[in-house]
Design a protein around this motif. Structure first.
Motif, PDB file in Angstrom:
ATOM      1  N   UNK A   1       0.586  -1.162   0.022  1.00  0.00           N
ATOM      2  CA  UNK A   1       0.064   0.053   0.247  1.00  0.00           C
ATOM      3  C   UNK A   1       0.860   1.194  -0.066  1.00  0.00           C
ATOM      4  N   UNK A   2       2.122   1.039   0.555  1.00  0.00           N
ATOM      5  CA  UNK A   2       2.914   2.463   0.593  1.00  0.00           C
ATOM      6  C   UNK A   2       3.729   2.561  -0.645  1.00  0.00           C
ATOM      7  N   UNK A   3       3.641   1.621  -1.668  1.00  0.00           N
ATOM      8  CA  UNK A   3       4.144   1.895  -3.060  1.00  0.00           C
ATOM      9  C   UNK A   3       3.166   2.937  -3.763  1.00  0.00           C
TER      10      UNK A   3
ATOM     11  N   UNK B   1      16.895   0.587  -1.082  1.00  0.00           N
ATOM     12  CA  UNK B   1      17.828  -0.246   0.043  1.00  0.00           C
ATOM     13  C   UNK B   1      17.176  -0.502   1.218  1.00  0.00           C
ATOM     14  N   UNK B   2      17.353  -1.608   1.464  1.00  0.00           N
ATOM     15  CA  UNK B   2      16.774  -2.085   2.847  1.00  0.00           C
ATOM     16  C   UNK B   2      17.317  -1.916   4.077  1.00  0.00           C
ATOM     17  N   UNK B   3      18.829  -1.797   4.026  1.00  0.00           N
ATOM     18  CA  UNK B   3      19.447  -1.468   5.293  1.00  0.00           C
ATOM     19  C   UNK B   3      19.153  -2.426   6.272  1.00  0.00           C
TER      20      UNK B   3
ATOM     21  N   UNK C   1       8.651   4.884   5.183  1.00  0.00           N
ATOM     22  CA  UNK C   1       8.771   3.976   4.052  1.00  0.00           C
ATOM     23  C   UNK C   1       8.616   4.496   2.509  1.00  0.00           C
ATOM     24  N   UNK C   2       7.517   5.459   2.578  1.00  0.00           N
ATOM     25  CA  UNK C   2       7.080   5.919   1.311  1.00  0.00           C
ATOM     26  C   UNK C   2       8.423   6.808   0.807  1.00  0.00           C
ATOM     27  N   UNK C   3       8.863   7.567   1.791  1.00  0.00           N
ATOM     28  CA  UNK C   3      10.101   8.508   1.503  1.00  0.00           C
ATOM     29  C   UNK C   3      11.327   7.648   0.974  1.00  0.00           C
ATOM     30  N   UNK C   4      11.177   6.507   1.536  1.00  0.00           N
ATOM     31  CA  UNK C   4      12.608   5.683   1.299  1.00  0.00           C
ATOM     32  C   UNK C   4      12.339   4.971  -0.175  1.00  0.00           C
ATOM     33  N   UNK C   5      11.173   4.635  -0.478  1.00  0.00           N
ATOM     34  CA  UNK C   5      10.794   3.982  -1.869  1.00  0.00           C
ATOM     35  C   UNK C   5      10.884   5.173  -2.756  1.00  0.00           C
ATOM     36  N   UNK C   6      10.692   6.412  -2.560  1.00  0.00           N
ATOM     37  CA  UNK C   6      10.938   7.623  -3.518  1.00  0.00           C
ATOM     38  C   UNK C   6      12.366   7.982  -3.824  1.00  0.00           C
ATOM     39  N   UNK C   7      13.301   7.321  -3.054  1.00  0.00           N
ATOM     40  CA  UNK C   7      14.676   7.516  -3.200  1.00  0.00           C
ATOM     41  C   UNK C   7      14.954   6.711  -4.760  1.00  0.00           C
ATOM     42  N   UNK C   8      14.264   5.652  -4.919  1.00  0.00           N
ATOM     43  CA  UNK C   8      14.479   4.971  -5.991  1.00  0.00           C
ATOM     44  C   UNK C   8      14.093   5.927  -7.303  1.00  0.00           C
TER      45      UNK C   8
END
Length: 326
Positions: free
Chosen positions: A19-21, A104-106, A127-134
């Motif tokens: 859902x956060x994608x 990146x999962x860390x 998590x959304x912001x970390x997905x957005x890094x891609x």
């Protein structure tokens, strides 16, 4: 890099992670001129993207990975956005040789944070912001809007709730996959007794008996839909609620799509470790108590490892009651 015309986004599981994608897919579609956005996931999670207007095609992971790889090759994608980053997605990228950008999962940092309770290692980013890094490689930016979920059918509140609960009501999501994410019945009863508005309990068959006990203890102010509605219907009910109370579970995260006030209650898991606190919700309350044993796991356990379950039993009920009554 040159703007891709056909992009495949991959995330296989689980409900909350998928859902956060949705902001990633939305931002790609709206900010990459003329692009097609496709999504690949497991069949049991296809409902999250059914009806989503930002994807051109939904692909389902096949039993044999080679068949999925063949399908991806046939589609002739220009780019893969890998939001899962596991062995299967690595094989897909290696086999197809399609340019990619990977989340990146860390893993090591999260393991250390969980093992030694080193809270300083917790990521401050959602998590959304970390997905957005891609998406930075494409120049795509976060639009800072809520997640997306589209109810699949047209329903009416009267389809599921009695007249007493068809006006303003509090949706209380009492289900969760693992025991350490759920609040004990007696604590839920204490909270429900303090709430002025009608309360609607939501969850699956696994908490149907819990809901009966809670309803019997509290009285007519509580109505249970547990085991009576499917997920889509439960999402609709949540979308009509005045406010929402829920644990670390998929339905609570989906509820964020409707920007209703949410009290997000955490037991053995923590939002800091997972980075999945309510996203772009106008009014939210994160409830959890500090303990040296918390978090005890990343995804939840079937019992408290120390036997006391203080992380849920000691949560102050008045904090949630006050949130519901204001």
């Amino acid at each position: 890099m040159k703007s891709p015309k056909k992009i495949l986004v991959i995330r296989f599981s689980s409900m909350g992670d998928i859902i956060y994608t949705t902001p990633v897919v939305r931002c790609l579609k709206e900010q990459v001129p003329g692009c097609e956005v496709h999504f690949l996931t497991k069949e049991q999670f296809k409902y999250i993207y059914e009806g989503n207007p930002y994807i051109s095609k939904l692909h389902l992971l096949k039993p044999k990975l080679k068949d999925t790889i063949r399908e991806i090759k046939d589609e002739q994608f220009d780019m893969i956005i890998d939001l899962h980053n596991n062995l299967r997605t690595s094989i897909i990228k290696l086999s197809t040789q399609i340019p990619s950008s990977t989340y990146k999962k860390d893993r090591i940092r999260k393991w250390l944070a969980l093992k030694f309770k080193w809270t300083s290692l917790f990521s401050k980013d959602h998590l959304v912001d970390r997905y957005m890094e891609t998406l930075k490689v494409l120049g795509v930016k976060n639009d800072n809007r809520p997640i997306d979920y589209y109810v699949h059918k047209q329903y009416q509140v009267a389809d599921f709730l009695p007249p007493s609960h068809q006006g303003k009501f509090i949706a209380f999501i009492i289900g969760a996959t693992h025991f350490t994410k759920r609040m004990p019945n007696e604590k839920i009863i204490e909270i429900c007794r303090g709430i002025d508005l009608p309360v609607v309990l939501l969850g699956g068959n696994d908490v149907k008996e819990n809901a009966v006990e809670i309803s019997n203890a509290v009285g007519a102010n509580v109505y249970s839909t547990c085991g009576l509605t499917n997920l889509d219907q439960s999402v609709f009910i949540v979308s009509q609620a005045h406010k929402i109370i829920g644990f670390d579970t998929g339905l609570t995260h989906i509820a964020e799509a409707f920007n209703r006030p949410i009290a997000s209650v955490w037991g053995g898991t923590t939002p800091e470790l997972l980075g999945v606190y309510p996203y772009q919700v106008k009014d939210s309350l994160i409830v959890g108590i500090e303990l040296p044993c918390r978090p005890c796991s990343k995804f939840g356990l079937e019992q408290c490892p120390l036997g006391h379950f203080k992380c849920m039993k000691n949560i102050p009920a008045e904090e949630i009651v006050n949130f519901s009554n204001t």
